[in-house]
Design a protein around this motif. Structure first.
Motif, PDB file in Angstrom:
ATOM      1  N   GLY A  41       0.918  -1.211  -0.060  1.00  0.00           N
ATOM      2  CA  GLY A  41       0.012  -0.015  -0.032  1.00  0.00           C
ATOM      3  C   GLY A  41       0.942   1.428   0.131  1.00  0.00           C
ATOM      4  O   GLY A  41       1.264   1.749  -1.162  1.00  0.00           O
ATOM      5  N   LEU A  42       1.094   1.861   1.182  1.00  0.00           N
ATOM      6  CA  LEU A  42       1.951   2.989   1.540  1.00  0.00           C
ATOM      7  C   LEU A  42       3.347   2.499   1.502  1.00  0.00           C
ATOM      8  O   LEU A  42       3.935   1.677   2.326  1.00  0.00           O
ATOM      9  N   LEU A  43       4.447   3.098   0.674  1.00  0.00           N
ATOM     10  CA  LEU A  43       5.818   3.201   0.952  1.00  0.00           C
ATOM     11  C   LEU A  43       6.217   4.468   1.342  1.00  0.00           C
ATOM     12  O   LEU A  43       5.894   5.471   0.633  1.00  0.00           O
ATOM     13  N   LEU A  44       7.373   4.557   2.302  1.00  0.00           N
ATOM     14  CA  LEU A  44       7.958   5.662   2.616  1.00  0.00           C
ATOM     15  C   LEU A  44       9.138   5.819   2.073  1.00  0.00           C
ATOM     16  O   LEU A  44       9.979   4.711   2.409  1.00  0.00           O
ATOM     17  N   ASP A  45       9.879   6.867   1.508  1.00  0.00           N
ATOM     18  CA  ASP A  45      11.175   6.804   1.021  1.00  0.00           C
ATOM     19  C   ASP A  45      11.874   8.134   1.941  1.00  0.00           C
ATOM     20  O   ASP A  45      11.481   9.230   1.725  1.00  0.00           O
ATOM     21  N   VAL A  46      12.491   7.638   2.937  1.00  0.00           N
ATOM     22  CA  VAL A  46      13.124   8.464   3.914  1.00  0.00           C
ATOM     23  C   VAL A  46      14.460   9.248   3.329  1.00  0.00           C
ATOM     24  O   VAL A  46      15.515   8.361   2.754  1.00  0.00           O
ATOM     25  N   ALA A  47      14.515  10.575   3.362  1.00  0.00           N
ATOM     26  CA  ALA A  47      15.502  11.295   2.961  1.00  0.00           C
ATOM     27  C   ALA A  47      15.974  11.080   1.482  1.00  0.00           C
ATOM     28  O   ALA A  47      16.857  10.398   0.973  1.00  0.00           O
ATOM     29  N   THR A  48      14.819  11.077   0.606  1.00  0.00           N
ATOM     30  CA  THR A  48      14.832  10.647  -0.793  1.00  0.00           C
ATOM     31  C   THR A  48      15.897  11.203  -1.741  1.00  0.00           C
ATOM     32  O   THR A  48      16.215  10.458  -2.768  1.00  0.00           O
ATOM     33  N   PRO A 100      11.040  12.856  12.684  1.00  0.00           N
ATOM     34  CA  PRO A 100       9.961  11.916  12.196  1.00  0.00           C
ATOM     35  C   PRO A 100       9.495  12.086  10.942  1.00  0.00           C
ATOM     36  O   PRO A 100       9.273  13.205  10.309  1.00  0.00           O
ATOM     37  N   MET A 101       9.211  10.727  10.339  1.00  0.00           N
ATOM     38  CA  MET A 101       8.542  10.944   8.909  1.00  0.00           C
ATOM     39  C   MET A 101       7.208  11.067   9.047  1.00  0.00           C
ATOM     40  O   MET A 101       6.410  10.975  10.661  1.00  0.00           O
ATOM     41  N   PRO A 102       6.397  11.922   8.333  1.00  0.00           N
ATOM     42  CA  PRO A 102       5.146  12.761   8.272  1.00  0.00           C
ATOM     43  C   PRO A 102       4.165  11.457   8.008  1.00  0.00           C
ATOM     44  O   PRO A 102       3.401  11.545   6.996  1.00  0.00           O
ATOM     45  N   ALA A 103       4.259  10.609   8.992  1.00  0.00           N
ATOM     46  CA  ALA A 103       3.009   9.593   8.676  1.00  0.00           C
ATOM     47  C   ALA A 103       2.545   8.882   9.963  1.00  0.00           C
ATOM     48  O   ALA A 103       3.087   8.966  10.706  1.00  0.00           O
ATOM     49  N   GLU A 104       1.235   8.306   9.783  1.00  0.00           N
ATOM     50  CA  GLU A 104       0.713   7.859  10.989  1.00  0.00           C
ATOM     51  C   GLU A 104       1.348   6.749  11.456  1.00  0.00           C
ATOM     52  O   GLU A 104       1.905   5.778  10.812  1.00  0.00           O
ATOM     53  N   ASP A 105       1.029   6.189  12.877  1.00  0.00           N
ATOM     54  CA  ASP A 105       1.746   5.164  13.359  1.00  0.00           C
ATOM     55  C   ASP A 105       1.209   3.886  12.651  1.00  0.00           C
ATOM     56  O   ASP A 105      -0.048   3.838  12.386  1.00  0.00           O
ATOM     57  N   GLY A 106       1.873   2.845  12.344  1.00  0.00           N
ATOM     58  CA  GLY A 106       1.554   1.815  11.695  1.00  0.00           C
ATOM     59  C   GLY A 106       0.943   1.744  10.334  1.00  0.00           C
ATOM     60  O   GLY A 106       0.337   0.774   9.979  1.00  0.00           O
ATOM     61  N   SER A 107       1.104   2.843   9.653  1.00  0.00           N
ATOM     62  CA  SER A 107       0.454   3.205   8.425  1.00  0.00           C
ATOM     63  C   SER A 107       1.180   2.803   7.042  1.00  0.00           C
ATOM     64  O   SER A 107       0.708   2.513   6.126  1.00  0.00           O
ATOM     65  N   ALA A 108       2.573   2.394   7.217  1.00  0.00           N
ATOM     66  CA  ALA A 108       3.135   1.993   6.127  1.00  0.00           C
ATOM     67  C   ALA A 108       3.657   0.509   6.017  1.00  0.00           C
ATOM     68  O   ALA A 108       4.011  -0.082   6.842  1.00  0.00           O
ATOM     69  N   ASP A 109       3.581  -0.072   4.722  1.00  0.00           N
ATOM     70  CA  ASP A 109       3.957  -1.457   4.421  1.00  0.00           C
ATOM     71  C   ASP A 109       5.244  -1.356   4.390  1.00  0.00           C
ATOM     72  O   ASP A 109       5.933  -2.695   4.633  1.00  0.00           O
ATOM     73  N   GLY A 110       6.134  -0.262   4.017  1.00  0.00           N
ATOM     74  CA  GLY A 110       7.511  -0.404   3.891  1.00  0.00           C
ATOM     75  C   GLY A 110       8.228   0.858   3.817  1.00  0.00           C
ATOM     76  O   GLY A 110       7.762   1.891   3.585  1.00  0.00           O
ATOM     77  N   VAL A 111       9.434   0.729   4.276  1.00  0.00           N
ATOM     78  CA  VAL A 111      10.117   1.942   4.496  1.00  0.00           C
ATOM     79  C   VAL A 111      11.563   1.843   3.643  1.00  0.00           C
ATOM     80  O   VAL A 111      12.273   0.836   3.937  1.00  0.00           O
ATOM     81  N   LEU A 112      11.965   2.780   3.057  1.00  0.00           N
ATOM     82  CA  LEU A 112      13.259   2.887   2.010  1.00  0.00           C
ATOM     83  C   LEU A 112      13.983   3.647   2.525  1.00  0.00           C
ATOM     84  O   LEU A 112      13.650   4.993   3.112  1.00  0.00           O
ATOM     85  N   CYS A 113      15.464   3.732   2.609  1.00  0.00           N
ATOM     86  CA  CYS A 113      16.478   4.690   3.154  1.00  0.00           C
ATOM     87  C   CYS A 113      17.565   4.543   2.420  1.00  0.00           C
ATOM     88  O   CYS A 113      18.242   3.463   3.005  1.00  0.00           O
ATOM     89  N   ALA A 114      18.072   5.068   1.145  1.00  0.00           N
ATOM     90  CA  ALA A 114      19.163   4.740   0.361  1.00  0.00           C
ATOM     91  C   ALA A 114      20.222   5.812   0.658  1.00  0.00           C
ATOM     92  O   ALA A 114      19.919   6.904   0.517  1.00  0.00           O
ATOM     93  N   SER A 115      21.397   5.406   1.095  1.00  0.00           N
ATOM     94  CA  SER A 115      22.715   6.392   1.117  1.00  0.00           C
ATOM     95  C   SER A 115      22.494   7.714   2.253  1.00  0.00           C
ATOM     96  O   SER A 115      22.612   8.884   1.976  1.00  0.00           O
ATOM     97  N   SER A 116      21.370   7.448   3.167  1.00  0.00           N
ATOM     98  CA  SER A 116      21.078   8.548   4.011  1.00  0.00           C
ATOM     99  C   SER A 116      21.102   8.157   5.446  1.00  0.00           C
ATOM    100  O   SER A 116      21.108   9.199   6.297  1.00  0.00           O
ATOM    101  N   LEU A 117      20.831   7.028   5.853  1.00  0.00           N
ATOM    102  CA  LEU A 117      20.749   6.743   7.237  1.00  0.00           C
ATOM    103  C   LEU A 117      22.059   7.179   8.107  1.00  0.00           C
ATOM    104  O   LEU A 117      21.725   7.458   9.305  1.00  0.00           O
ATOM    105  N   HIS A 118      23.140   7.228   7.658  1.00  0.00           N
ATOM    106  CA  HIS A 118      24.355   7.658   8.449  1.00  0.00           C
ATOM    107  C   HIS A 118      24.460   8.989   8.851  1.00  0.00           C
ATOM    108  O   HIS A 118      25.083   9.400   9.537  1.00  0.00           O
TER     109      HIS A 118
END
Length: 207
Positions: A41-48, A100-118
């Motif tokens: 359903g919903l995917l979140l791309d963190v620090a896209t 924090p990501m602008p998303a509700e608790d438990g709302s995402a099926d997946g989270v992606l974060c490429a080249s940014s977590l550090h």
């Protein structure tokens, strides 16, 4: 580092960011590790950044993707590409902090974060557990510690609460230590004129 300072630093990089093709390689690997999942359903791309992972995620046929970055310059580059790479407009682009990501608790099926977590630190991992549904998946990358050499400007502001790994086992431990399960990690290397390395990690929120 303040949000405005971090945004300005990344704005300066936006024009040439896509010239480093390793970013796209990492994003593809992060997404490909989720390919066996049912259509999310919903995917979140963190620090896209300029949207590499968000565009790659469209291969998974999600209902929607929310891509967030603190840098208006990076998002401007992403949106310019979206006319061609996301003609159906499934990706929503939003300027703002990724934690924090602008998303509700438990709302995402997946989270992606490429080249940014550090650059985000351990708080990001905790936030992903908040936004993921039980059993939801996360895919992210981390630099190889012994080969990580950011500019002095960025080095001064890399969060100290996240230990970068030098082995796949250490990369797995980053995720399990945060509370994720079913964690797998592999090292990704290039052998071009400027060798680069990263660990790509996939994990699941507890059910």
């Amino acid at each position: 580092m303040s949000d405005s300072t971090m945004a300005a630093l990344h704005d300066e990089l936006a024009g040439t960011y896509d010239e480093n093709t390793f970013h796209a390689t990492v994003a593809d690997a992060v997404v490909d590790g989720l390919a066996a999942e049912p259509a999310p359903g919903l995917l979140l791309d963190v620090a896209t950044g300029t949207g590499h992972a968000a565009f790659a995620a469209l291969r998974l046929a999600p209902a929607a993707v929310l891509a967030v970055d603190i840098s208006p310059g990076m998002l401007a580059r992403a949106e310019a590409k979206a006319a061609t790479l996301d003609p159906a407009g499934r990706i929503t682009w939003r300027v703002g902090p990724a934690v924090p990501m602008p998303a509700e608790d438990g709302s995402a099926d997946g989270v992606l974060c490429a080249s940014s977590l550090h650059f985000l630190g351990a708080a990001a991992l905790r936030d992903w557990l908040r936004v993921l549904r039980p059993g939801g998946v996360a895919g992210f990358s981390l630099p190889v510690a012994s080969r990580f050499s950011p500019s002095r400007t960025f080095t001064m502001h890399v969060p100290a609460d996240l230990t970068l790994p030098d082995s796949a086992e250490e990369a797995v431990a980053v995720a399990t230590g945060a509370g994720f399960t079913d964690v797998v990690a592999r090292r990704l290397d290039t052998d071009d004129d400027r060798p680069r390395s990263a660990f790509v990690v996939h994990a699941r929120a507890p059910r």
